[in-house]
Design a protein around this motif. Structure first.
Motif, PDB file in Angstrom:
ATOM      1  N   SER A  38       0.815  -1.224   0.000  1.00  0.00           N
ATOM      2  CA  SER A  38       0.000   0.000   0.000  1.00  0.00           C
ATOM      3  C   SER A  38       0.847   1.271   0.000  1.00  0.00           C
ATOM      4  O   SER A  38       0.313   2.364  -0.116  1.00  0.00           O
ATOM      5  N   CYS A 272      -4.698  -3.272   5.516  1.00  0.00           N
ATOM      6  CA  CYS A 272      -4.583  -2.910   4.101  1.00  0.00           C
ATOM      7  C   CYS A 272      -5.726  -3.495   3.282  1.00  0.00           C
ATOM      8  O   CYS A 272      -5.826  -3.214   2.091  1.00  0.00           O
ATOM      9  N   ARG A 276      -8.387   2.005   5.482  1.00  0.00           N
ATOM     10  CA  ARG A 276      -7.246   2.733   6.049  1.00  0.00           C
ATOM     11  C   ARG A 276      -6.378   3.442   5.003  1.00  0.00           C
ATOM     12  O   ARG A 276      -6.002   4.591   5.163  1.00  0.00           O
ATOM     13  N   VAL A 299       0.386   6.120   5.360  1.00  0.00           N
ATOM     14  CA  VAL A 299      -0.194   4.780   5.550  1.00  0.00           C
ATOM     15  C   VAL A 299       0.235   4.267   6.926  1.00  0.00           C
ATOM     16  O   VAL A 299       1.430   4.206   7.228  1.00  0.00           O
ATOM     17  N   VAL A 303       5.011  -1.261  10.050  1.00  0.00           N
ATOM     18  CA  VAL A 303       6.431  -1.130   9.689  1.00  0.00           C
ATOM     19  C   VAL A 303       6.967   0.258  10.039  1.00  0.00           C
ATOM     20  O   VAL A 303       8.173   0.472  10.065  1.00  0.00           O
ATOM     21  N   ALA A 333       5.547 -14.969  11.766  1.00  0.00           N
ATOM     22  CA  ALA A 333       6.832 -14.305  11.507  1.00  0.00           C
ATOM     23  C   ALA A 333       6.701 -12.861  11.037  1.00  0.00           C
ATOM     24  O   ALA A 333       7.668 -12.281  10.548  1.00  0.00           O
ATOM     25  N   CYS A 334       5.511 -12.295  11.184  1.00  0.00           N
ATOM     26  CA  CYS A 334       5.398 -10.860  10.898  1.00  0.00           C
ATOM     27  C   CYS A 334       5.731 -10.120  12.187  1.00  0.00           C
ATOM     28  O   CYS A 334       4.872  -9.904  13.048  1.00  0.00           O
ATOM     29  N   PHE A 337       3.862  -6.459  13.134  1.00  0.00           N
ATOM     30  CA  PHE A 337       2.487  -6.545  13.655  1.00  0.00           C
ATOM     31  C   PHE A 337       2.463  -7.320  14.967  1.00  0.00           C
ATOM     32  O   PHE A 337       1.688  -6.991  15.869  1.00  0.00           O
TER      33      PHE A 337
HETATM   34  S1  BJ8 Z   1       1.384  -1.301   4.139  1.00  0.00           S
HETATM   35  S2  BJ8 Z   1       0.595  -4.313   5.869  1.00  0.00           S
HETATM   36  S3  BJ8 Z   1       0.960  -4.220   2.327  1.00  0.00           S
HETATM   37  S4  BJ8 Z   1       3.851  -3.791   4.433  1.00  0.00           S
HETATM   38  S5  BJ8 Z   1       2.583  -9.518   6.784  1.00  0.00           S
HETATM   39  S6  BJ8 Z   1       5.036  -8.989   4.257  1.00  0.00           S
HETATM   40  S7  BJ8 Z   1       4.640  -6.617   6.934  1.00  0.00           S
HETATM   41  S8  BJ8 Z   1       6.038  -9.816   7.499  1.00  0.00           S
HETATM   42  S9  BJ8 Z   1       2.080  -7.122   4.116  1.00  0.00           S
HETATM   43 FE1  BJ8 Z   1       1.958  -5.012   4.206  1.00  0.00          FE
HETATM   44 FE2  BJ8 Z   1       2.536  -2.792   2.933  1.00  0.00          FE
HETATM   45 FE3  BJ8 Z   1       2.217  -2.795   5.588  1.00  0.00          FE
HETATM   46 FE4  BJ8 Z   1       0.124  -3.119   4.034  1.00  0.00          FE
HETATM   47 FE5  BJ8 Z   1       6.028  -8.130   6.037  1.00  0.00          FE
HETATM   48 FE6  BJ8 Z   1       4.238  -8.564   7.905  1.00  0.00          FE
HETATM   49 FE7  BJ8 Z   1       4.524 -10.310   5.969  1.00  0.00          FE
HETATM   50 FE8  BJ8 Z   1       3.494  -7.937   5.495  1.00  0.00          FE
END
Ligand code: BJ8
Length: 386
Positions: A38, A272, A276, A299, A303, A333-334, A337
């Motif tokens: 996003s 996402c 949001r 956004v 992260v 493993a995220c 979050f």
């Molecule tokens: S803005 S949520 S699309 S990073 S779930 S790959 S963060 S380890 S998807 Fe995301 Fe962009 Fe953020 Fe949205 Fe890494 Fe977590 Fe896996 Fe993730």
């Protein structure tokens, strides 16, 4: 007839789009840019008269192949995305002329180093926070660098006028999507969250902005008309759930459907997969590159550090959607979050006084029974709190 049938929204929108994309490339020579996040300024791709396509892996497909290269203990979305690309099993990756990626979480940014060996890949360097020294200036520079990379890879010129036009067009898409999400505020909610998420997902695989906008507007209009006709009596009240956390693209059946089978309504997504990322429009009156930089830096993904906007957004959504309980979904493993989860739990239970549950999972079926049991127990807590 449900909304998906009425508007021909296939539950397999991704698979159904393969052929249309092939035709699009063959008939009109359209260029395609693969994206994952996003934070990606889609307007630059539209200004290049190219088609953005989401390449996020949302199933177990590709994971075993990816584990030949990537560690097992990595987020399933990263493994699936890479595995599908590297094993040549994703037609959208095959059709992509380039990848526009971003340094969000550590796993994704390191995976892109391997992906770059398969396809021209430009990685935008995202600042780790919004408030640090010159973060916005830096990100503005990255927006300009991305524009140049698209021009070079696709052999096109992106003019300021084209970017302005793309900003207007994509703002209209955002408005249509936001209006669609408003349906979740109706009480009782006339549209199951499973359908809401399927409609959102299907827009990723419509390759024309006007078509997306028209489809969303028609669906929204139709739902409101039926709702008014039935005076809200076509659905009975059920506990109302907000989903927060990682994107739920690969978990619709495993979590959203399971919740709805338990007779609760999933009405809102603070992720996402929800409003949001659309809420802040791109300013149409500013320098377009600064306007894009400002918009996308807002956004509120985990992260970013710190990430206080996620809390204010949660509070607002809990109130506006009249939420009875919050389900946080975290992909294995995220880390970003997962680390934020305790903060979210305390905020939801103490500041908002709502029940909260956190489900950590992946795309496999191995924990389906356990998740069902936990969600069943959560529903009992919800009912006791009503
Ligand atoms: S803005 S949520 S699309 S990073 S779930 S790959 S963060 S380890 S998807 Fe995301 Fe962009 Fe953020 Fe949205 Fe890494 Fe977590 Fe896996 Fe993730």
């Amino acid at each position: 007839m449900n909304i998906s049938e009425k508007f021909n929204i296939s539950s397999k929108a991704k698979q159904d789009g393969f052929l249309r994309m092939k035709q699009l490339k063959e008939d009109s020579g359209k260029k395609v840019v693969g994206i994952f996040c996003s934070y990606t300024p889609i307007e630059l791709i539209l200004a290049a008269d190219a088609v953005p396509i989401s390449l996020c892996g949302t199933s177990e497909d590709g994971i075993a192949f990816a584990e030949r290269t990537l560690p097992q203990t990595l987020c399933p979305m990263i493994k699936s995305s890479y595995g599908l690309a590297a094993s040549d099993s994703c037609p959208y990756f095959y059709f992509s002329d380039m990848i526009l990626a971003e340094t969000t979480c550590d796993g994704k940014k390191k995976m892109y180093e391997y992906m770059a060996k398969l396809k021209p890949t430009h990685v935008m360097q995202l600042p780790p926070g919004r408030t640090g020294y010159k973060c916005l200036d830096f990100w503005h520079g990255e927006v300009l660098r991305a524009k140049e990379a698209i021009e070079e890879n696709l052999k096109v010129e992106i003019t300021e006028d084209k970017v302005r036009e793309a900003i207007k067009e994509h703002n209209n898409f955002r408005r249509a999507l936001l209006d669609f999400y408003e349906i979740g505020k109706l009480n009782p909610c006339p549209l199951p969250g499973y359908e809401i998420s399927k409609v959102f997902e299907s827009t990723h695989f419509m390759f024309n902005e006007e078509e997306k906008i028209a489809t969303l507007k028609n669906i929204t209009k139709s739902v409101y008309e039926e709702w008014k006709e039935a005076k809200g009596e076509n659905r009975k009240y059920k506990p109302r759930i907000l989903i927060t956390g990682c994107p739920t693209g690969g978990l619709q059946d495993k979590i959203i459907k399971k919740l709805e089978d338990l007779s609760v309504d999933v009405v809102a997504f603070e992720s996402c997969s929800g409003p949001r990322c659309q809420e802040l429009l791109v300013d149409e009156n500013k320098d377009p590159y600064w306007a894009l930089a400002e918009k996308y830096l807002q956004v509120s993904c985990s992260v970013m550090s710190p990430n206080p906007d996620r809390l204010s957004s949660l509070k607002r959504m809990i109130d506006e959607y009249q939420i009875d309980g919050v389900v946080e979904v975290i992909l294995h493993a995220c880390h970003t979050f997962a680390v934020e989860a305790a903060m979210i739990r305390d905020f939801v239970t103490k500041e908002c006084d709502k029940p909260y549950i956190c489900i950590e999972t992946d795309y496999s079926e191995s924990d389906t029974g356990q998740i069902k049991t936990r969600l069943g127990a959560f529903k009992e807590i919800l009912e006791a709190n009503l």
